[in-house]
Design a protein around this motif. Structure first.
Motif, mmCIF file in Angstrom:
data_model
loop_
_atom_site.group_PDB
_atom_site.id
_atom_site.type_symbol
_atom_site.label_atom_id
_atom_site.label_comp_id
_atom_site.label_asym_id
_atom_site.label_seq_id
_atom_site.Cartn_x
_atom_site.Cartn_y
_atom_site.Cartn_z
ATOM 1 N N ASP A 70 -8.812 8.076 -41.307
ATOM 2 C CA ASP A 70 -9.462 7.118 -42.208
ATOM 3 C C ASP A 70 -9.184 7.578 -43.632
ATOM 4 O OD1 ASP A 70 -12.511 8.043 -43.375
ATOM 5 O OD2 ASP A 70 -11.560 9.322 -41.882
ATOM 6 N N PRO A 71 -9.502 6.775 -44.642
ATOM 7 C CA PRO A 71 -9.099 7.111 -46.013
ATOM 8 C C PRO A 71 -9.685 8.401 -46.558
ATOM 9 C CG PRO A 71 -9.753 4.805 -45.864
ATOM 10 C CD PRO A 71 -10.154 5.455 -44.583
ATOM 11 N N HIS A 72 -10.792 8.880 -45.998
ATOM 12 C CA HIS A 72 -11.513 9.996 -46.601
ATOM 13 C C HIS A 72 -11.413 11.291 -45.810
ATOM 14 C CE1 HIS A 72 -13.005 7.064 -49.396
ATOM 15 N NE2 HIS A 72 -13.453 6.338 -48.400
ATOM 16 N N SER A 73 -10.669 11.285 -44.715
ATOM 17 C CA SER A 73 -10.405 12.532 -43.994
ATOM 18 C C SER A 73 -9.115 13.118 -44.543
ATOM 19 C CB SER A 73 -10.273 12.271 -42.492
ATOM 20 O OG SER A 73 -11.508 11.868 -41.935
ATOM 21 N N SER A 74 -9.120 14.422 -44.816
ATOM 22 C CA SER A 74 -7.946 15.016 -45.440
ATOM 23 C C SER A 74 -7.882 16.513 -45.171
ATOM 24 C CB SER A 74 -7.947 14.775 -46.955
ATOM 25 O OG SER A 74 -9.063 15.426 -47.553
ATOM 26 N N TYR A 75 -6.672 17.043 -45.324
ATOM 27 C CA TYR A 75 -6.467 18.492 -45.314
ATOM 28 C C TYR A 75 -6.265 18.943 -46.748
ATOM 29 C CZ TYR A 75 -4.060 22.946 -45.222
ATOM 30 O OH TYR A 75 -3.692 24.243 -45.481
ATOM 31 N N MET A 76 -6.944 20.019 -47.135
ATOM 32 C CA MET A 76 -6.791 20.586 -48.466
ATOM 33 C C MET A 76 -6.160 21.961 -48.359
ATOM 34 S SD MET A 76 -10.462 19.590 -50.229
ATOM 35 C CE MET A 76 -11.409 19.715 -48.700
ATOM 36 N N ALA A 77 -5.045 22.141 -49.036
ATOM 37 C CA ALA A 77 -4.434 23.463 -49.118
ATOM 38 C C ALA A 77 -5.393 24.395 -49.869
ATOM 39 C CB ALA A 77 -3.092 23.366 -49.838
ATOM 40 N N PRO A 78 -5.207 25.717 -49.761
ATOM 41 C CA PRO A 78 -6.158 26.645 -50.389
ATOM 42 C C PRO A 78 -6.419 26.361 -51.866
ATOM 43 C CG PRO A 78 -4.701 27.849 -48.925
ATOM 44 C CD PRO A 78 -4.193 26.432 -48.960
#
Length: 455
Positions: A70-78
């Motif tokens: 969905d638009p608000h799920s994400s992976y963030m790098a360190p």
């Protein structure tokens, strides 16, 4: 490392507890696909025309996996996770923008009060098309943020596109963005409280600002709470602001996949406004935490909402550090949130009690729903869960005339009129400069854009 619990339109949102969600795919098929992933990675490493960095490839794959949800799920790098924590603590060096991504286009959610972008008249929904003359098409939110951030005093040239206008190139001078979450002033006999964002300091700042205004003006007759273009922030801050004006009752609930994943948040006794009338200003840049506050005060009939329908960000995200943040973090949608009356805000938004456009031009935008930047424009947005839809294109109830001075805040004027009427809309007189703008025939439902934001 503790989880970071946030709510906001830019995929930084709130959460309760981390939960292990069992895969619906048979284990053997999951293992087969993981083996396929390894095979593809090995082929790229061996056969691609230039040498590649496997870390970059795997991080890109993780980002793709999360945005498929969905638009608000994400992976963030360190480094992205570190930047997120820095923003919620209330200061950083940059141009003062909350942004999101919509299928390769990075859009502005809201400019931060008093920042370089706000002073340059950047508006919610503006598209960042280029940075330093280089196209921003296809860049992620993190990549654009990295290019916009920099040492205070340095310049960055950004090209913005806005519906119906030519691209506009703006030179923004970076500065340390110290977000004053809450500010206040007097508007005649009424107190005006601006909440620009919801961070770790918001609850404390609200108490301080209101105490100072009361001490200096013991005969305050009511309060305006301005949440326009406030894209969200911490859940705890949204609860604190709501609680400040409520004596009792539920503020918000969040509901996950199972009945066990329901959490409710209630108000404690004590109303900082001492029962005086409250008018809350919202618009389509008011998202998530702003909608929690607006929905709670509206449902408890504690405030009259003035402005335009809010953004409609009603999903819940939990930010989960990976290996204590050394490998970044996941922001993953775990629930929806609901107002005290049980209404889902997701894709719908909070409708004001008195619909007022700030300008005649803004009224025309509302008449063309495809121009409204909202959660409903996301092509892969989570549904509302209640079968309702956001109101489509229509003529706002009120708008100022074309000759209304731009430096006079018409929505604020009408909020003050609401307070003078004691919050009673039936007794509210029409403003002399109010006009009914001639607009196209309204659409029955909002037109969903071909593309939709991600992070």
């Amino acid at each position: 490392m503790r989880k970071l619990l946030l709510i906001g339109a830019a995929s930084i949102a709130l959460g309760g507890s981390a939960m292990a969600v069992a895969s619906q795919t048979p284990r053997s098929e999951t293992f087969r696909m993981l083996e396929l992933f390894g095979d593809v990675l090995a082929i790229v490493e061996r056969a691609y025309v230039v040498e590649v960095d496997n870390t970059d490839l795997i991080q890109a794959a993780l980002r793709g996996m999360m945005t498929a949800l969905d638009p608000h799920s994400s992976y963030m790098a360190p480094e992205d996770f570190d930047n997120l924590r820095e923003r919620t603590e209330g200061s950083y060096s940059g141009v003062g923008l909350e942004i999101t991504s919509e299928n390769g286009l990075v859009k502005v959610i809201s400019p931060m009060d008093g920042g370089p972008a706000a002073r340059a008249d950047v508006q919610p929904g503006d598209v960042i098309s280029a940075i330093e003359g280089q196209s921003a098409a296809g860049l992620t939110v993190s990549q654009v943020s990295e290019r916009l951030r920099g040492a205070a005093g340095t310049d960055v040239t950004v090209t913005f596109m806005r519906d119906g206008e030519e691209p506009r190139e703006v030179v923004l001078t970076r500065e340390v963005i110290r977000v004053d979450s809450v500010t206040g002033r007097m508007e005649g006999e009424f107190a005006y409280i601006r909440v620009a964002t919801f961070n770790e300091n918001t609850g404390r700042e609200l108490n301080t600002v209101m105490a100072e205004l009361k001490a200096e003006n013991p005969n305050i007759q009511g309060y305006v709470l301005d949440l326009r273009n406030n894209g969200g922030g911490l859940l705890t801050a949204a609860i604190a602001v709501s609680d400040a004006f409520l004596e009792r009752g539920e503020i918000v609930s969040q509901r996950g996949r199972t009945p066990e994943q329901i959490e409710r948040y209630a108000a404690q006794a004590g109303d900082l406004a001492d029962g005086l009338p409250i008018a809350v200003l919202i618009n389509y840049g008011s998202a998530s935490a702003s909608e929690i506050v607006a929905g709670a005060l509206q449902d408890h009939e504690r405030a009259t909402l003035v402005g335009l329908t809010s953004f409609g960000k009603g999903s819940v995200q939990t930010v989960l550090p990976l290996r204590e943040g050394r490998d970044g973090a996941l922001s993953i949608t775990t629930a929806r949130y609901y107002t005290p009356s049980g209404q889902s805000i997701q894709k719908i938004g909070i409708e004001p009690d008195l619909e007022v456009a700030r300008t005649a031009a803004e009224a025309r935008i509302v008449s063309r729903s495809s121009f409204i930047y909202s959660e409903a424009a996301y092509s892969n947005a989570l549904d509302s869960s209640i079968g309702a839809e956001r109101r489509g294109a229509h003529t706002p109830r009120e708008a100022p005339g074309e000759d209304h001075p731009e430096d006079e805040d018409y929505q604020l004027q009408r909020a003050l009129d609401v307070l003078r009427a004691g919050g009673n809309l039936a007794q509210l007189a029409a403003a002399p400069e109010t006009v009914v703008v001639t607009l196209p025939e309204p659409e029955e439902t909002i037109r969903v854009a071909e593309t939709g934001p991600e992070d």
